[in-house]
Each structure stands twice: as structure tokens, then as C-alpha cells.
Design an enzyme around this catalytic site. Structure first.
Site, PDB file in Angstrom:
ATOM      1  N   VAL A 231     -23.207  20.177 -34.760  1.00 23.06           N
ATOM      2  CA  VAL A 231     -24.058  20.007 -33.570  1.00 23.06           C
ATOM      3  C   VAL A 231     -25.395  20.725 -33.761  1.00 23.06           C
ATOM      4  O   VAL A 231     -26.467  20.183 -33.451  1.00 23.06           O
ATOM      5  CB  VAL A 231     -23.324  20.516 -32.303  1.00 23.06           C
ATOM      6  CG1 VAL A 231     -24.226  20.348 -31.078  1.00 23.06           C
ATOM      7  CG2 VAL A 231     -22.022  19.751 -32.096  1.00 23.06           C
TER       8      VAL A 231
ATOM      9  N   VAL B  41     -41.904  17.620 -22.021  1.00 23.27           N
ATOM     10  CA  VAL B  41     -41.857  18.906 -21.293  1.00 23.27           C
ATOM     11  C   VAL B  41     -43.263  19.464 -21.083  1.00 23.27           C
ATOM     12  O   VAL B  41     -43.441  20.542 -20.545  1.00 23.27           O
ATOM     13  CB  VAL B  41     -40.959  19.956 -21.995  1.00 23.27           C
ATOM     14  CG1 VAL B  41     -39.523  19.512 -22.017  1.00 23.27           C
ATOM     15  CG2 VAL B  41     -41.462  20.267 -23.402  1.00 23.27           C
TER      16      VAL B  41
ATOM     17  N   GLU C 285     -24.243  20.958 -20.444  1.00 28.93           N
ATOM     18  CA  GLU C 285     -23.903  19.530 -20.320  1.00 28.93           C
ATOM     19  C   GLU C 285     -23.073  19.038 -21.504  1.00 28.93           C
ATOM     20  O   GLU C 285     -22.148  18.240 -21.349  1.00 28.93           O
ATOM     21  CB  GLU C 285     -25.202  18.716 -20.220  1.00 28.93           C
ATOM     22  CG  GLU C 285     -25.007  17.224 -20.104  1.00 28.93           C
ATOM     23  CD  GLU C 285     -24.319  16.815 -18.815  1.00 28.93           C
ATOM     24  OE1 GLU C 285     -24.849  17.083 -17.736  1.00 28.93           O
ATOM     25  OE2 GLU C 285     -23.226  16.209 -18.902  1.00 28.93           O
TER      26      GLU C 285
ATOM     27  N   GLY D 117     -19.423  15.229 -24.650  1.00 31.01           N
ATOM     28  CA  GLY D 117     -20.451  15.083 -25.685  1.00 31.01           C
ATOM     29  C   GLY D 117     -21.764  14.572 -25.116  1.00 31.01           C
ATOM     30  O   GLY D 117     -22.420  15.249 -24.329  1.00 31.01           O
TER      31      GLY D 117
ATOM     32  N   ILE E 266     -22.260  12.126 -23.023  1.00 31.96           N
ATOM     33  CA  ILE E 266     -22.199  11.441 -21.725  1.00 31.96           C
ATOM     34  C   ILE E 266     -22.807  12.344 -20.655  1.00 31.96           C
ATOM     35  O   ILE E 266     -22.381  13.495 -20.514  1.00 31.96           O
ATOM     36  CB  ILE E 266     -20.742  11.150 -21.292  1.00 31.96           C
ATOM     37  CG1 ILE E 266     -19.963  10.470 -22.409  1.00 31.96           C
ATOM     38  CG2 ILE E 266     -20.704  10.322 -20.023  1.00 31.96           C
ATOM     39  CD1 ILE E 266     -18.476  10.336 -22.106  1.00 31.96           C
TER      40      ILE E 266
ATOM     41  N   GLY F 162     -13.726  12.404 -40.353  1.00 26.79           N
ATOM     42  CA  GLY F 162     -14.518  13.523 -39.823  1.00 26.79           C
ATOM     43  C   GLY F 162     -14.421  13.701 -38.317  1.00 26.79           C
ATOM     44  O   GLY F 162     -15.129  14.516 -37.740  1.00 26.79           O
TER      45      GLY F 162
ATOM     46  N   ASP G 228      -8.377  21.421 -26.211  1.00 30.30           N
ATOM     47  CA  ASP G 228      -9.778  21.027 -26.031  1.00 30.30           C
ATOM     48  C   ASP G 228      -9.949  20.284 -24.696  1.00 30.30           C
ATOM     49  O   ASP G 228     -10.854  20.589 -23.911  1.00 30.30           O
ATOM     50  CB  ASP G 228     -10.193  20.138 -27.218  1.00 30.30           C
ATOM     51  CG  ASP G 228     -11.605  19.612 -27.077  1.00 30.30           C
ATOM     52  OD1 ASP G 228     -12.542  20.368 -27.335  1.00 30.30           O
ATOM     53  OD2 ASP G 228     -11.759  18.433 -26.699  1.00 30.30           O
TER      54      ASP G 228
ATOM     55  N   LYS H 285     -12.042  21.306 -21.009  1.00 27.24           N
ATOM     56  CA  LYS H 285     -12.964  20.402 -20.321  1.00 27.24           C
ATOM     57  C   LYS H 285     -12.512  20.162 -18.877  1.00 27.24           C
ATOM     58  O   LYS H 285     -13.346  20.036 -17.973  1.00 27.24           O
ATOM     59  CB  LYS H 285     -13.088  19.096 -21.101  1.00 27.24           C
ATOM     60  CG  LYS H 285     -13.782  19.318 -22.456  1.00 27.24           C
ATOM     61  CD  LYS H 285     -13.610  18.156 -23.415  1.00 27.24           C
ATOM     62  CE  LYS H 285     -14.315  18.384 -24.733  1.00 27.24           C
ATOM     63  NZ  LYS H 285     -13.957  17.400 -25.766  1.00 27.24           N
TER      64      LYS H 285
ATOM     65  N   GLY I 245     -19.394  13.888 -31.722  1.00 23.23           N
ATOM     66  CA  GLY I 245     -20.303  13.408 -32.760  1.00 23.23           C
ATOM     67  C   GLY I 245     -21.617  14.162 -32.719  1.00 23.23           C
ATOM     68  O   GLY I 245     -22.058  14.631 -31.665  1.00 23.23           O
TER      69      GLY I 245
END
Ligand code: HSE
Length: 409
Positions: A12, A31, A123, A128, A130, A181, A195, A199, A297
Site C-alpha cells: 500500500v 488541494v 477510509e 480498500g 470502496i 498475491g 481481518d 472491519k 489491492g
């Protein structure tokens, strides 16, 4: 110009660096100030075009007053917790994709952020790429949310999908997920439901307003699901999904769980396949709302991290209203006895005896599939209190094995 830092350059973290550096014009113009990645913290060495930005010393980031926004993408509770807390105490805003950290320490870190006029946004920690946490806290803030369901783990959804569609057994599907992966070398957190549990904690805290700790969520993974279970589910017009669930109860408490669950083919969640995730919420004004997309991902997750960094840049020294109360031991009703329907698979060498007992105990009225060849009866119970169903199941005599799965029927 604004300086930012990234802590962690794994899957990430490298995605975050690449978006911020390769799409810098887009990010900066949105920004309305140039965004400069000043530091990337990682103990490893990387041969990348931006290698001059790396540091191995967290204090370089902490003590640089120009760094206003930090992304924590290291994972795990320690040392992430220590680093995040110290940054927030210095008034730096922090964003993270680290669900383990948020589920364990979210309420505390939000408070530290508030006290220091900074933001703590996460977020990317659920679903991920979404957009789901911002919509809950912003777009749905006029609603009372009373129930949340989700397919929250891409790895397990991929494995179950392979079992359902390709008739692949669990071990082969897991190995394939690792080769591609999706699954970690140590897949425990995914396949045992930890996991998804983290969440659920985050969604329940945001949706219902109070911290929920992972040990308050009844959690079961998918390791006991077999191809036979998948085939029986199909006979009942269902697919098996790992469902995270949280619900407000009439007594002011909540219930929360993660479990392999039979989902009707008529339910929208049944069509969420592969590594995709979906979160379904019930708001008192909106009714059911569903968020769907890539739950894992590099690029998808990094996109959510960068969006939070941009949000922080746009809200420097202005706390965003995103908070929940600290939790307590009583808040989650661990002994809640829901009205439910269970999938039950009973098996015996004495198939005639099994049928007799099944008829005596469950009345023979349930939707059922009898498989004499395997000495099995699979059925879905009538809707009643879970404790009543479990009491009936204890009546099956020795020599009969009993397996149950939750349903969303
Ligand atoms: N291991 C997680 C999954 C990654 O498979 O969904 C995203 O949190």
C-alpha cells in the site's frame, strides 16, 4: 506548498508514493497547493526513482514542523500506534489503512487528534478502495443506522468463490490465492476471520457511535467449509459467504459477528465475487444502501489513503467531525439469542435411524435434502430462537455428527 510523509513502503505504501509522485499535478491542483512527499519511512532499502526520500528514523518525520500530514501504512498495532499517537500529539494529521490499529485504538487516537486540532482518518481500513466510511459519517449522517452486513475480506471471498464456481477444494483455492498475491504467506488473519472482525469493529463504531473491540465480536473463519457444504447450500438456492454483521438491539446494546453464512441467491451480497467486497447498511431514512468495489489491492487501497491525505490537507487545523465514544464491556451483548434459521448437516452410519430421529426432533417439516449414499440429511431450520434450535440439536443421540452454519434467510 505542503510537505507530507509516508510511513511504510510495502504494497500500500508504495502505491501511495506512486500516486502522490506520478500524479502530483492532479493531486496538487485539487488541494490547491503543491504537495511534496518529503519522507518515506522504511527500514529496508529500495531501488526506486524517489530513493532520496527514504529515512530509517521516525524522529526525522516527527520533528520536522513542515510535515503536516502523515500516512501510516506499516500495519500491525506496534510500533504504528506509538508513531501515530506521537504525530497527532505534535498536531500532524494522520491517515491510515491499518484496520488492526483502528479496531484496537481508534477511539483513543480520534480523541488525541481532536485534542491537538488534527485529523485521524482511515477510509482505507475498511473495503480498500470502496468509499464507505466517509459516506456513513457524511452522506448518511441524517440517518439512524441500525444494521450492517458486509463481505469484508477479499481473500476469503476469492477462496469461497473458487469453491463455488470451480469446485476447487479449500486448500487448493488458498494456495492459488497465495500464488496470485491476494493471501499472505501466513493467511491466518484472513481465513480465521480476524481481518473481517476488525472491519466489523470499525463499521459498528462509526455506524452506531461507540467503540467495539475485536474480542467482543463472535468470530469464525472459513477453514471448516467443505465442497459438500457448498453443494448443499446450492441445493437451497444459496451461496456461502463470510459475512460480517452488526446490529443495534432494542436494549441499547449491539450484537456483532463474523461467520460463514448461507446467503440466498436473491440477496445482492450473493453476487459479490472474487476479491470484491460489499457493505450493506440499513438507514432509517435511506433503507438499505450497498457499497461495492475492490476491497484489497495496491492501487485501490492507496487511492483511499491518498484521498484521506488530500482531505487532511484541505482541513488543516480544522478537525473533521468523525468520532465515536469509547467502548465498554457491556455494550456488546455477547449472550444475545437471535431469532434465526440455521443450516444443519447431520450424518450417521445408520441412515434409517437418522431419518427417524430427524423426524422426531425437527418434525420433518423443514426444507431438507436427504443423501442416503453419504448417510446425511441437510436441512434449514424454521425461524426460532437460536437457543431453541441448539437445544433440539443436543437431542440427536451418540453416533450422529452435527454441523451448523448461519444463514441470512
Ligand atoms: N487481507 C485483506 C483482504 C486485505 O483479503 O481483504 C484488505 O484488508
Amino acid at each position: 506548498m505542503i510537505d507530507v510523509a509516508i510511513m511504510g513502503h510495502g504494497v500500500v505504501g508504495s502505491g501511495v508514493a506512486e500516486i502522490l509522485i506520478n500524479h502530483n499535478d492532479r493531486i496538487s491542483s485539487r488541494v490547491k497547493t503543491p504537495v511534496n512527499v518529503k519522507y518515506i519511512l522504511d527500514l529496508r532499502d529500495f531501488d526506486v526513482p524517489y530513493s532520496e526520500k527514504f529515512t530509517k528514523d521516525f524522529n526525522v518525520i516527527l520533528n520536522d514542523p513542515d510535515v503536516k500530514v502523515v500516512a501510516e501504512v506499516m500495519g500491525g498495532v506496534n510500533p504504528a500506534y506509538d508513531f501515530v499517537k506521537k504525530c497527532l500529539e505534535k498536531g500532524k494529521s494522520v491517515v491510515t489503512s491499518n484496520k488492526e490499529l483502528v479496531a484496537a485504538k481508534g477511539a483513543e487516537l480520534i480523541k488525541v487528534a481532536e485534542d491537538n486540532n488534527a485529523n485521524f482518518l482511515f477510509e482505507a481500513s475498511v473495503g480498500g478502495g470502496i468509499p464507505v466510511l466517509h459516506p456513513i459519517t457524511e452522506c448518511m449522517c441524517a440517518n439512524e443506522i441500525d444494521e450492517i452486513w458486509g463481505i469484508l475480506n477479499g481473500t476469503t471471498n476469492y477462496i469461497l468463490n473458487k469453491m463455488i464456481v470451480d469446485n476447487m477444494d479449500f486448500d487448493t483455492a488458498l494456495k492459488l490465492a497465495q500464488d496470485l498475491g491476494f493471501a499472505e504467506k501466513d493467511p491466518t488473519a484472513d481465513i480465521e476471520g480476524h481481518d473481517a472482525c476488525r472491519k466489523v469493529c470499525i463499521l459498528a463504531a462509526l455506524g452506531f457511535g461507540k467503540h467495539v473491540y475485536p474480542n467482543q465480536v463472535k468470530t469464525e473463519g472459513i477453514t471448516k467449509i467443505t465442497l459438500d457444504d457448498v453443494a448443499y447450500a446450492e441445493k437451497f438456492g444459496c451461496v456461502i459467504k463470510l459475512i460480517g454483521h452488526a446490529k443495534k438491539l432494542k436494549n441499547g446494546k449491539i450484537t456483532a459477528s463474523v461467520s460463514p453464512t448461507l446467503v440466498s441467491r436473491d440477496c445482492i451480497l450473493s453476487g459479490v465475487n472474487g476479491v470484491f467486497n460489499a457493505v450493506m447498511l440499513n438507514g432509517d431514512q435511506t433503507g438499505e444502501v450497498v457499497f461495492y468495489g475492490k476491497g484489497a489491492g495496491k492501487e485501490a487501497t492507496a487511492s483511499a489513503v491518498v484521498a484521506d491525505m488530500m482531505d487532511c490537507i484541505k482541513h488543516l487545523e480544522k478537525g473533521k467531525i468523525l468520532s465515536w465514544e469509547d467502548g465498554d464491556n457491556d455494550y456488546v451483548d455477547m449472550s444475545f439469542d437471535p431469532e434465526t434459521r440455521l443450516f444443519v448437516l447431520i450424518k450417521s452410519d445408520d441412515f434409517d435411524g437418522l431419518k427417524t430421529q430427524f423426524n422426531e426432533i425437527f418434525g420433518g417439516n423443514n426444507t431438507n435434502v436427504k443423501n442416503a449414499e453419504n448417510g446425511e440429511i441437510a436441512f434449514i431450520t424454521e425461524k426460532e430462537k437460536l437457543s431453541a434450535i441448539e437445544q433440539k440439536l443436543t437431542l440427536f443421540k451418540n453416533g450422529i455428527s452435527v454441523k451448523t452454519l448461519q444463514t441470512m434467510l
